[in-house]
Design a protein around this motif. Sequence first.
Motif, PDB file in Angstrom:
ATOM      1  N   ILE A  74      -2.670   2.867  -5.744  1.00 31.23           N
ATOM      2  CA  ILE A  74      -1.430   2.371  -5.214  1.00 31.23           C
ATOM      3  C   ILE A  74      -1.127   1.959  -3.594  1.00 31.23           C
ATOM      4  O   ILE A  74      -0.567   0.625  -3.217  1.00 31.23           O
ATOM      5  CB  ILE A  74      -0.207   3.361  -5.622  1.00 31.23           C
ATOM      6  N   LEU A  75      -1.693   2.683  -3.028  1.00 25.63           N
ATOM      7  CA  LEU A  75      -1.541   2.606  -1.550  1.00 25.63           C
ATOM      8  C   LEU A  75      -2.511   1.347  -1.036  1.00 25.63           C
ATOM      9  O   LEU A  75      -2.044   0.606  -0.224  1.00 25.63           O
ATOM     10  CB  LEU A  75      -2.020   3.781  -0.679  1.00 25.63           C
ATOM     11  N   LYS A  76      -3.516   1.037  -1.750  1.00 22.08           N
ATOM     12  CA  LYS A  76      -4.419   0.152  -1.639  1.00 22.08           C
ATOM     13  C   LYS A  76      -3.830  -1.271  -1.972  1.00 22.08           C
ATOM     14  O   LYS A  76      -3.640  -2.407  -1.100  1.00 22.08           O
ATOM     15  CB  LYS A  76      -5.881   0.207  -2.500  1.00 22.08           C
ATOM     16  N   LEU A  77      -3.054  -1.391  -3.096  1.00 16.02           N
ATOM     17  CA  LEU A  77      -2.294  -2.346  -3.476  1.00 16.02           C
ATOM     18  C   LEU A  77      -1.199  -2.822  -2.786  1.00 16.02           C
ATOM     19  O   LEU A  77      -0.931  -4.081  -2.246  1.00 16.02           O
ATOM     20  CB  LEU A  77      -2.020  -2.304  -4.933  1.00 16.02           C
ATOM     21  N   MET A  78      -0.377  -1.902  -2.146  1.00 18.94           N
ATOM     22  CA  MET A  78       0.677  -1.970  -1.471  1.00 18.94           C
ATOM     23  C   MET A  78       0.182  -2.690   0.004  1.00 18.94           C
ATOM     24  O   MET A  78       0.686  -3.528   0.719  1.00 18.94           O
ATOM     25  CB  MET A  78       1.612  -0.720  -1.005  1.00 18.94           C
ATOM     26  N   ARG A  79      -0.895  -2.179   0.483  1.00 20.93           N
ATOM     27  CA  ARG A  79      -1.443  -2.776   1.972  1.00 20.93           C
ATOM     28  C   ARG A  79      -1.924  -3.891   1.571  1.00 20.93           C
ATOM     29  O   ARG A  79      -1.768  -5.014   2.337  1.00 20.93           O
ATOM     30  CB  ARG A  79      -2.555  -1.631   2.126  1.00 20.93           C
ATOM     31  N   GLU A  80      -2.566  -4.481   0.763  1.00 22.93           N
ATOM     32  CA  GLU A  80      -3.306  -5.692   0.400  1.00 22.93           C
ATOM     33  C   GLU A  80      -1.970  -6.828   0.109  1.00 22.93           C
ATOM     34  O   GLU A  80      -2.352  -7.926   0.646  1.00 22.93           O
ATOM     35  CB  GLU A  80      -4.494  -5.534  -0.705  1.00 22.93           C
ATOM     36  N   ARG A  81      -1.113  -6.312  -0.682  1.00 20.83           N
ATOM     37  CA  ARG A  81      -0.067  -7.418  -1.026  1.00 20.83           C
ATOM     38  C   ARG A  81       1.125  -7.248  -0.197  1.00 20.83           C
ATOM     39  O   ARG A  81       2.087  -7.865  -0.281  1.00 20.83           O
ATOM     40  CB  ARG A  81       0.169  -7.436  -2.419  1.00 20.83           C
ATOM     41  N   GLY A  82       1.215  -6.383   0.669  1.00 18.22           N
ATOM     42  CA  GLY A  82       2.396  -6.327   1.577  1.00 18.22           C
ATOM     43  C   GLY A  82       3.724  -5.733   0.860  1.00 18.22           C
ATOM     44  O   GLY A  82       4.725  -6.174   1.107  1.00 18.22           O
TER      45      GLY A  82
END
Length: 219
Positions: free
Chosen positions: A160-168
């Motif tokens: 979740i944290l990775k996706l939030m970071r990558e997709r803003g």
Amino acid sequence: MAPSRFVQNFSRRHAILVSNDERVSATLPPTLARLGLTVEHRATGEEAVDLSQVPLQAEDHVVFVDGDLPRAPVLPFSAGPGSLPLAPVVGLVGVEAPSRLRSLMQAGATAFLAKPVYGGSVFSALYLAVNEFAQKADLSGALAAHETRRRQRRYVIKAILKLMRERGLDDDDHAFAILRRESMQARLSIEAYCQYVVQRSAAQSESGAETLVMTRSAE
């Protein structure tokens, strides 16, 4: 968890009889043969009977273990929580001493057959052993799956944290919904899919770092 279908037909199964009792070897095999089982007799000599290398299958085998043996047989057990023998075990009880009953239970017996063996009691013991074993195996499998998913939950947070970071993204629920949709498309549980995403990302990062080091070394 859906209940197992009870088995009542034991034809084409293979029984392994571990006993030195001549009365058992004279009475039990013919009764099992009438129920459709083939029988293999293993007697104990100076060494305990070792079945650890026998490719036992729960759907194909039943092991009969005599509790009065001088040396308990060596049986293969499954790994993981709720460890079980690889096939149903019927304990043959002669001397009802607690130590011998405990030995049979440690061997994984899920049913008992009193000695001397009478033909009319064999089917009941076989029925209980096979079906109780199946229920225990189902429970063990469910516990193992639950434990696996519990260990994988940490990857959900990382993904979740990775996706939030990558997709803003600024909404973790939105990120979770995306991962759930992708896991369904991949036909994986959300936990297994997130583990795959995190580990794939780590592998790609390591590969990129190695390529950079090699490039700089070549320069």
